[in-house]
Design a protein around this motif. Structure first.
Motif, PDB file in Angstrom:
ATOM      1  N   GLY A  74       0.916   4.902  -0.154  1.00  0.00           N
ATOM      2  CA  GLY A  74       2.344   5.049   0.133  1.00  0.00           C
ATOM      3  C   GLY A  74       2.671   4.749   1.581  1.00  0.00           C
ATOM      4  N   LEU A  75       1.870   5.281   2.486  1.00  0.00           N
ATOM      5  CA  LEU A  75       2.103   5.022   3.913  1.00  0.00           C
ATOM      6  C   LEU A  75       1.890   3.555   4.260  1.00  0.00           C
ATOM      7  CD1 LEU A  75       0.428   8.161   5.522  1.00  0.00           C
ATOM      8  CD2 LEU A  75       2.866   7.634   5.434  1.00  0.00           C
TER       9      LEU A  75
ATOM     10  N   GLY B  42       3.935  -1.603   5.616  1.00  0.00           N
ATOM     11  CA  GLY B  42       3.892  -3.037   5.293  1.00  0.00           C
ATOM     12  C   GLY B  42       5.270  -3.586   4.964  1.00  0.00           C
ATOM     13  N   SER B  43       6.081  -2.800   4.252  1.00  0.00           N
ATOM     14  CA  SER B  43       7.439  -3.251   3.935  1.00  0.00           C
ATOM     15  C   SER B  43       8.311  -3.287   5.189  1.00  0.00           C
ATOM     16  CB  SER B  43       8.066  -2.362   2.857  1.00  0.00           C
ATOM     17  OG  SER B  43       8.320  -1.061   3.348  1.00  0.00           O
ATOM     18  N   LYS B  44       8.054  -2.395   6.137  1.00  0.00           N
ATOM     19  CA  LYS B  44       8.766  -2.445   7.424  1.00  0.00           C
ATOM     20  C   LYS B  44       8.386  -3.711   8.185  1.00  0.00           C
ATOM     21  CE  LYS B  44      11.052   1.452   7.883  1.00  0.00           C
ATOM     22  NZ  LYS B  44      12.499   1.466   8.044  1.00  0.00           N
TER      23      LYS B  44
ATOM     24  N   THR C 234      11.070  -5.863   3.994  1.00  0.00           N
ATOM     25  CA  THR C 234      11.480  -5.640   2.604  1.00  0.00           C
ATOM     26  C   THR C 234      11.745  -4.166   2.319  1.00  0.00           C
ATOM     27  OG1 THR C 234       9.184  -5.430   1.870  1.00  0.00           O
ATOM     28  CG2 THR C 234      10.153  -7.633   1.789  1.00  0.00           C
ATOM     29  N   ASP C 235      11.852  -3.356   3.351  1.00  0.00           N
ATOM     30  CA  ASP C 235      11.975  -1.911   3.167  1.00  0.00           C
ATOM     31  C   ASP C 235      13.232  -1.509   2.406  1.00  0.00           C
ATOM     32  OD1 ASP C 235      10.962   0.731   3.560  1.00  0.00           O
ATOM     33  OD2 ASP C 235      12.551   1.031   5.034  1.00  0.00           O
ATOM     34  N   GLU C 236      14.330  -2.219   2.616  1.00  0.00           N
ATOM     35  CA  GLU C 236      15.577  -1.877   1.940  1.00  0.00           C
ATOM     36  C   GLU C 236      15.500  -2.118   0.436  1.00  0.00           C
ATOM     37  OE1 GLU C 236      15.597  -4.119   4.607  1.00  0.00           O
ATOM     38  OE2 GLU C 236      16.011  -2.533   6.064  1.00  0.00           O
TER      39      GLU C 236
ATOM     40  N   GLY D 131      -3.682  -5.567   3.222  1.00  0.00           N
ATOM     41  CA  GLY D 131      -3.454  -6.045   1.858  1.00  0.00           C
ATOM     42  C   GLY D 131      -1.991  -5.977   1.459  1.00  0.00           C
ATOM     43  N   SER D 132      -1.277  -4.946   1.902  1.00  0.00           N
ATOM     44  CA  SER D 132       0.145  -4.811   1.593  1.00  0.00           C
ATOM     45  C   SER D 132       0.960  -5.930   2.221  1.00  0.00           C
ATOM     46  CB  SER D 132       0.679  -3.466   2.099  1.00  0.00           C
ATOM     47  OG  SER D 132       0.052  -2.404   1.450  1.00  0.00           O
ATOM     48  N   VAL D 133       0.653  -6.231   3.472  1.00  0.00           N
ATOM     49  CA  VAL D 133       1.371  -7.316   4.159  1.00  0.00           C
ATOM     50  C   VAL D 133       1.087  -8.651   3.474  1.00  0.00           C
ATOM     51  CG1 VAL D 133       1.506  -8.603   6.333  1.00  0.00           C
ATOM     52  CG2 VAL D 133       1.530  -6.111   6.363  1.00  0.00           C
TER      53      VAL D 133
END
Length: 87
Positions: free
Chosen positions: A14-15, A20-22, A26-28, A71-73
């Motif tokens: 989750g963190l 990664g979304s920040k 893509t966080d929104e 990996g998230s990025v």
């Protein structure tokens, strides 16, 4: 990464998915559940990539987080390229 327990997968994933979304902007578009999914899948992707060079199984929590973040990025970058998203 696979040696971590279920709760650790959720927290670290989750963190890492949120951060990664920040980073990818893509966080929104993502909620908590999607951040966890991206982080966990990112952990698998990062583990496969970094597993070629490092012993990721016994590296500890911090390295596991960095593995998930990497990996998230990568996952979010690929999804943005496939969907043609500009954000």
């Amino acid at each position: 990464m696979l040696s971590l327990g279920f709760f650790a997968w959720i927290v670290i994933g989750g963190l890492a998915g949120w951060l990664g979304s920040k980073i990818m902007g893509t966080d929104e578009q993502q909620g908590l559940l999607m951040n966890i999914v991206v982080g966990v899948i990112g952990g698998l992707i990062g583990g496969m990539i970094l597993g070629l060079v490092f012993d990721v199984e016994s590296a500890g929590w911090f390295f596991s987080f960095l593995t998930c973040l990497l990996g998230s990025v990568i996952l979010l970058w690929v999804v943005k390229k496939l969907t043609g998203s500009k954000s």
